[in-house]
Motif scaffolding. Structure first.
Motif, PDB file in Angstrom:
ATOM      1  N   LYS A  94       0.807  -1.228   0.000  1.00  0.00           N
ATOM      2  CA  LYS A  94       0.000   0.000   0.000  1.00  0.00           C
ATOM      3  C   LYS A  94       0.839   1.276   0.000  1.00  0.00           C
ATOM      4  CE  LYS A  94      -3.741  -2.315   2.498  1.00  0.00           C
ATOM      5  NZ  LYS A  94      -4.592  -2.459   1.295  1.00  0.00           N
ATOM      6  N   ARG A  95       2.112   1.178   0.398  1.00  0.00           N
ATOM      7  CA  ARG A  95       2.969   2.380   0.491  1.00  0.00           C
ATOM      8  C   ARG A  95       4.312   2.084  -0.158  1.00  0.00           C
ATOM      9  NH1 ARG A  95       2.456   1.982   6.780  1.00  0.00           N
ATOM     10  NH2 ARG A  95       2.737  -0.135   5.990  1.00  0.00           N
ATOM     11  N   ILE A  96       4.599   2.843  -1.212  1.00  0.00           N
ATOM     12  CA  ILE A  96       5.834   2.671  -1.963  1.00  0.00           C
ATOM     13  C   ILE A  96       6.652   3.957  -1.853  1.00  0.00           C
ATOM     14  CG2 ILE A  96       6.868   2.214  -4.221  1.00  0.00           C
ATOM     15  CD1 ILE A  96       4.171   0.837  -4.964  1.00  0.00           C
ATOM     16  N   GLY A  97       7.833   3.864  -1.297  1.00  0.00           N
ATOM     17  CA  GLY A  97       8.651   5.050  -1.061  1.00  0.00           C
ATOM     18  C   GLY A  97       9.540   5.414  -2.239  1.00  0.00           C
ATOM     19  N   ILE A  98       9.591   6.713  -2.521  1.00  0.00           N
ATOM     20  CA  ILE A  98      10.471   7.258  -3.558  1.00  0.00           C
ATOM     21  C   ILE A  98      11.066   8.555  -3.017  1.00  0.00           C
ATOM     22  CG2 ILE A  98      10.616   8.241  -5.890  1.00  0.00           C
ATOM     23  CD1 ILE A  98       8.378   6.453  -6.763  1.00  0.00           C
ATOM     24  N   ALA A  99      12.367   8.744  -3.211  1.00  0.00           N
ATOM     25  CA  ALA A  99      13.003   9.991  -2.790  1.00  0.00           C
ATOM     26  C   ALA A  99      12.484  11.151  -3.644  1.00  0.00           C
ATOM     27  CB  ALA A  99      14.521   9.869  -2.915  1.00  0.00           C
ATOM     28  N   ASP A 100      12.724  12.369  -3.173  1.00  0.00           N
ATOM     29  CA  ASP A 100      12.204  13.569  -3.830  1.00  0.00           C
ATOM     30  C   ASP A 100      12.425  13.519  -5.349  1.00  0.00           C
ATOM     31  OD1 ASP A 100      12.435  16.522  -4.828  1.00  0.00           O
ATOM     32  OD2 ASP A 100      11.426  16.659  -2.899  1.00  0.00           O
ATOM     33  N   LEU A 101      11.375  13.817  -6.082  1.00  0.00           N
ATOM     34  CA  LEU A 101      11.389  13.656  -7.538  1.00  0.00           C
ATOM     35  C   LEU A 101      12.168  14.748  -8.261  1.00  0.00           C
ATOM     36  CD1 LEU A 101       7.622  12.717  -8.010  1.00  0.00           C
ATOM     37  CD2 LEU A 101       9.546  11.204  -7.502  1.00  0.00           C
ATOM     38  N   LYS A 102      12.494  15.835  -7.555  1.00  0.00           N
ATOM     39  CA  LYS A 102      13.177  16.955  -8.195  1.00  0.00           C
ATOM     40  C   LYS A 102      14.596  17.180  -7.683  1.00  0.00           C
ATOM     41  CE  LYS A 102       8.928  19.510  -9.267  1.00  0.00           C
ATOM     42  NZ  LYS A 102       8.179  20.777  -9.083  1.00  0.00           N
ATOM     43  N   THR A 103      14.839  16.820  -6.433  1.00  0.00           N
ATOM     44  CA  THR A 103      16.151  17.117  -5.846  1.00  0.00           C
ATOM     45  C   THR A 103      16.984  15.878  -5.528  1.00  0.00           C
ATOM     46  OG1 THR A 103      15.317  17.145  -3.560  1.00  0.00           O
ATOM     47  CG2 THR A 103      15.232  19.222  -4.794  1.00  0.00           C
ATOM     48  N   ALA A 104      16.397  14.691  -5.523  1.00  0.00           N
ATOM     49  CA  ALA A 104      17.111  13.459  -5.159  1.00  0.00           C
ATOM     50  C   ALA A 104      17.316  12.597  -6.414  1.00  0.00           C
ATOM     51  CB  ALA A 104      16.328  12.681  -4.100  1.00  0.00           C
ATOM     52  N   PRO A 105      18.548  12.378  -6.841  1.00  0.00           N
ATOM     53  CA  PRO A 105      18.811  11.620  -8.071  1.00  0.00           C
ATOM     54  C   PRO A 105      18.158  10.245  -8.128  1.00  0.00           C
ATOM     55  CG  PRO A 105      20.779  12.788  -7.411  1.00  0.00           C
ATOM     56  CD  PRO A 105      19.782  12.989  -6.294  1.00  0.00           C
ATOM     57  N   TYR A 106      18.132   9.521  -7.004  1.00  0.00           N
ATOM     58  CA  TYR A 106      17.498   8.199  -7.050  1.00  0.00           C
ATOM     59  C   TYR A 106      15.980   8.313  -7.151  1.00  0.00           C
ATOM     60  CZ  TYR A 106      21.879   5.768  -6.222  1.00  0.00           C
ATOM     61  OH  TYR A 106      23.151   5.267  -6.372  1.00  0.00           O
ATOM     62  N   GLY A 107      15.423   9.383  -6.617  1.00  0.00           N
ATOM     63  CA  GLY A 107      13.999   9.634  -6.799  1.00  0.00           C
ATOM     64  C   GLY A 107      13.678   9.987  -8.239  1.00  0.00           C
ATOM     65  N   MET A 108      14.534  10.796  -8.840  1.00  0.00           N
ATOM     66  CA  MET A 108      14.368  11.169 -10.242  1.00  0.00           C
ATOM     67  C   MET A 108      14.466   9.930 -11.135  1.00  0.00           C
ATOM     68  SD  MET A 108      16.809  14.520  -9.824  1.00  0.00           S
ATOM     69  CE  MET A 108      16.979  14.956 -11.556  1.00  0.00           C
ATOM     70  N   ALA A 109      15.406   9.039 -10.815  1.00  0.00           N
ATOM     71  CA  ALA A 109      15.577   7.816 -11.603  1.00  0.00           C
ATOM     72  C   ALA A 109      14.376   6.890 -11.446  1.00  0.00           C
ATOM     73  CB  ALA A 109      16.859   7.095 -11.173  1.00  0.00           C
ATOM     74  N   ALA A 110      13.858   6.783 -10.226  1.00  0.00           N
ATOM     75  CA  ALA A 110      12.689   5.931  -9.988  1.00  0.00           C
ATOM     76  C   ALA A 110      11.467   6.444 -10.749  1.00  0.00           C
ATOM     77  CB  ALA A 110      12.384   5.873  -8.491  1.00  0.00           C
ATOM     78  N   LYS A 111      11.280   7.763 -10.726  1.00  0.00           N
ATOM     79  CA  LYS A 111      10.155   8.361 -11.465  1.00  0.00           C
ATOM     80  C   LYS A 111      10.309   8.108 -12.965  1.00  0.00           C
ATOM     81  CE  LYS A 111       6.577  11.287 -11.944  1.00  0.00           C
ATOM     82  NZ  LYS A 111       6.507  11.585 -13.376  1.00  0.00           N
ATOM     83  N   GLU A 112      11.520   8.241 -13.464  1.00  0.00           N
ATOM     84  CA  GLU A 112      11.774   8.009 -14.885  1.00  0.00           C
ATOM     85  C   GLU A 112      11.462   6.559 -15.250  1.00  0.00           C
ATOM     86  OE1 GLU A 112      15.369   8.540 -18.195  1.00  0.00           O
ATOM     87  OE2 GLU A 112      15.786   8.836 -16.053  1.00  0.00           O
TER      88      GLU A 112
END
Length: 215
Positions: A94-112
């Motif tokens: 139910k809860r999937i964690g992603i680092a900040d989509l604009k400032t955190a490179p791994y969050g940006m990669a996950a969103k991509e």
């Protein structure tokens, strides 16, 4: 980079007698601090973009890549999964964690990655955004989330945890770079040069490899 850098610095401080003070945070956040006058000597970023930005603005020397990061999906569940899609769309997740989509490179990669799969609209209601990958790791450790996109370096610290490497064809390479920042103190510049040289030795390279980085 936190776990790998901590390990490298233990040896570096012992070998050179230098006490290193480290501040961890999202790469974009640290970049903004530097632009606002934070007195750092060297900045290790989780991608090349932020150091390049600082370089072009005159804050330091030309950035150097020290490793390539790998994105993974970790899951807090005793259930065995066979593929990533199975985890993400499991109703019990139910809860999937992603680092900040604009400032955190791994969050940006996950969103991509998720966008390239065409899954974002279907998963958005499950997404929990963390300030940086370190916060996602804390959420995973405390079971505050059921699954999370993080770096392979975090998985190296754990046992009995299920994870899947994300196919690197679906996100831009996470070329992690450092930039030596402008400093008015010549002595500090000497210490920084020692550290950047130390990153190239066999011990440091072995530590980076152990923590899941590509050299």
């Amino acid at each position: 980079m936190q776990f790998a850098l901590d390990s490298i610095l233990v040896h570096f401080e012992k070998d050179f007698g230098i006490d290193c003070q480290v501040t961890y945070g999202a790469s974009g956040m640290i970049t903004n601090q530097i632009k606002n006058g934070a007195p750092y000597d060297i900045f290790f970023s989780a991608n090349m973009t932020f150091p390049q930005d600082l370089y072009h603005l005159g804050f330091g020397n030309k950035p150097q890549v020290y490793a390539q990061g790998q994105l993974i999906l970790m899951v807090n569940s005793n259930q065995k999964y066979n593929q990533i899609e199975e985890i993400l769309f499991d109703k019990k997740i139910k809860r999937i964690g992603i680092a900040d989509l604009k400032t955190a490179p791994y969050g940006m990669a996950a969103k991509e990655y998720i966008d390239n799969q065409g899954w974002w609209d279907k998963l958005e209601s499950k997404i929990i955004i963390g300030e940086n990958v370190g916060q996602i790791n804390a959420y995973l450790k405390s079971n505050a989330i059921d699954a999370g996109f993080t770096s392979a370096s975090y998985f190296a610290k754990l046992q009995n945890t299920q994870c899947f490497k994300i196919d690197q064809r679906y996100y831009q390479p996470i070329n992690q770079a450092y930039i030596v920042l402008n400093s008015k103190k010549q002595q500090e510049n000497i210490f920084v040069k020692e550290l950047t040289s130390y990153l190239k030795n066999e011990r440091a390279q072995q530590i980076l490899t152990y923590f899941g980085y590509r050299i």
